[in-house]
Design a protein around this motif. Structure first.
Motif, short mmCIF file in Angstrom:
data_model
loop_
_atom_site.label_atom_id
_atom_site.label_comp_id
_atom_site.label_asym_id
_atom_site.label_seq_id
_atom_site.Cartn_x
_atom_site.Cartn_y
_atom_site.Cartn_z
N TRP A 26 0.71 -1.43 0.28
CA TRP A 26 0.61 -0.09 -0.01
C TRP A 26 1.00 1.40 -0.25
N ILE A 27 0.28 2.26 -1.09
CA ILE A 27 1.06 3.56 -1.07
C ILE A 27 0.21 4.85 -0.18
N PHE A 28 0.83 5.43 1.04
CA PHE A 28 -0.12 6.70 2.20
C PHE A 28 -0.08 7.53 1.45
N VAL A 29 -0.19 8.54 1.28
CA VAL A 29 -0.27 9.40 0.98
C VAL A 29 -0.26 10.77 2.41
N ILE A 30 0.13 11.71 2.64
CA ILE A 30 -0.23 12.41 3.70
C ILE A 30 -0.47 13.57 3.17
N LYS A 31 -1.79 14.22 2.96
CA LYS A 31 -1.78 15.53 2.64
C LYS A 31 -2.15 16.72 3.03
N LEU A 32 -0.94 17.46 3.54
CA LEU A 32 -1.59 18.60 4.53
C LEU A 32 -2.21 19.45 3.93
N HIS A 33 -3.31 20.59 4.99
CA HIS A 33 -3.94 21.32 4.12
C HIS A 33 -2.57 22.62 3.99
N PRO A 34 -3.37 23.32 3.00
CA PRO A 34 -2.82 24.24 2.63
C PRO A 34 -1.82 25.45 3.69
N ASN A 35 -2.82 25.67 5.16
CA ASN A 35 -2.23 26.87 5.86
C ASN A 35 -1.31 25.78 6.46
N LEU A 38 5.45 22.83 6.01
CA LEU A 38 6.14 21.75 5.47
C LEU A 38 7.37 22.58 4.99
N ASP A 39 8.62 22.15 5.03
CA ASP A 39 9.59 23.18 4.46
C ASP A 39 9.66 21.64 3.14
N GLU A 40 10.32 20.85 3.10
CA GLU A 40 9.57 19.82 2.33
C GLU A 40 9.29 18.76 2.26
N ASN A 41 8.07 18.69 0.54
CA ASN A 41 8.00 16.59 0.85
C ASN A 41 8.69 15.71 1.13
N ILE A 42 7.84 14.98 1.84
CA ILE A 42 9.12 13.83 2.18
C ILE A 42 8.52 12.65 1.99
N TYR A 43 9.76 11.15 2.06
CA TYR A 43 8.86 10.55 2.08
C TYR A 43 9.41 9.59 3.72
N VAL A 44 8.37 9.44 4.28
CA VAL A 44 8.52 8.97 5.50
C VAL A 44 9.37 7.29 5.58
N THR A 45 8.41 7.20 4.74
CA THR A 45 8.99 5.74 4.10
C THR A 45 8.82 5.60 3.16
N GLU A 46 9.70 3.89 3.13
CA GLU A 46 9.06 3.84 1.63
C GLU A 46 8.00 3.99 0.76
N ASN A 47 7.33 3.78 1.78
CA ASN A 47 5.80 3.66 1.10
C ASN A 47 4.72 4.94 2.00
N VAL A 48 5.30 5.99 2.30
CA VAL A 48 4.27 6.73 2.99
C VAL A 48 4.68 8.05 2.66
N TYR A 49 4.01 9.41 1.71
CA TYR A 49 4.50 9.85 1.42
C TYR A 49 3.53 11.07 1.74
N LYS A 50 4.78 12.58 2.90
CA LYS A 50 4.23 13.63 3.35
C LYS A 50 4.69 14.80 2.90
N THR A 51 2.72 15.32 2.23
CA THR A 51 3.54 16.62 1.16
C THR A 51 2.15 17.99 0.94
N LYS A 52 2.17 18.63 0.85
CA LYS A 52 1.63 19.80 0.42
C LYS A 52 1.88 20.19 0.03
N ASP A 53 1.92 19.99 -1.64
CA ASP A 53 2.08 20.31 -2.47
C ASP A 53 1.89 19.22 -3.58
N ILE A 54 0.77 19.09 -4.13
CA ILE A 54 0.76 18.17 -4.89
C ILE A 54 -1.59 18.58 -5.23
#
Length: 159
Positions: A26-35, A38-54
């Motif tokens: 499974w792949i998880f994308v944690i999409k932050l609220h625009p407000n 988050l300094d940069e989009n990051i892979y927290v693990t191989e299948n967890v991505y944390k982003t604001k800009d998507i």
């Protein structure tokens, strides 16, 4: 998933990391609220991505299941036919499960099981959600259905 002022964000993210460890496919994308910051989009693990800009709309179309607390993004997911999970660990203004269009989770220990049910094509949970979505998206009444949800929530919040 993430929203400003959501004190449970760390708890939820920790649970997602646990689940992602058990479900490496499974792949998880944690999409932050625009407000949120988050300094940069990051892979927290191989299948967890944390982003604001998507692109949120693209992400919703690509996902198998959407998870939120009470964001209007949940309603967007429902309108395009995605299963929705509401994580309601504390008081909320909007409980989509009251309209039959989401599964409400009040205990994070249930999250893994509910995600599995939402992606399982024969699960009763998924069938129930699809039926709720069908009622919500009734072409003749779609705008009225959405307006009713918003109106009902505004009335509840005024009390």
């Amino acid at each position: 998933l993430s929203q400003p002022g959501l004190v449970e964000s760390d708890q939820i993210e920790k649970k997602i990391l646990e689940i992602s460890d058990r479900h490496q496919d499974w792949i998880f994308v944690i999409k932050l609220h625009p407000n949120q910051d988050l300094d940069e989009n990051i892979y927290v693990t191989e299948n967890v991505y944390k982003t604001k800009d998507i692109d949120l709309k693209a992400l919703l179309y690509l996902c198998d299941v959407a998870i939120t607390k009470d964001s209007t993004t949940g309603l967007e997911a429902v309108l395009i036919g995605k299963p929705l999970i509401n994580i309601l660990l504390s008081e909320t203004r909007l409980d989509y499960s009251e309209y039959g269009i989401s599964v409400k989770i009040t205990d994070l220990e249930d999250l893994d099981k509910i995600i599995c049910e939402c992606v399982g094509s024969d699960s009763m949970t998924l069938k129930r959600l699809k039926n709720g979505q069908k009622n919500m998206r009734n072409h003749k009444n779609a705008a009225a259905n959405i307006a009713d949800v918003i109106r009902n929530e505004m009335i509840k919040n005024m009390k």
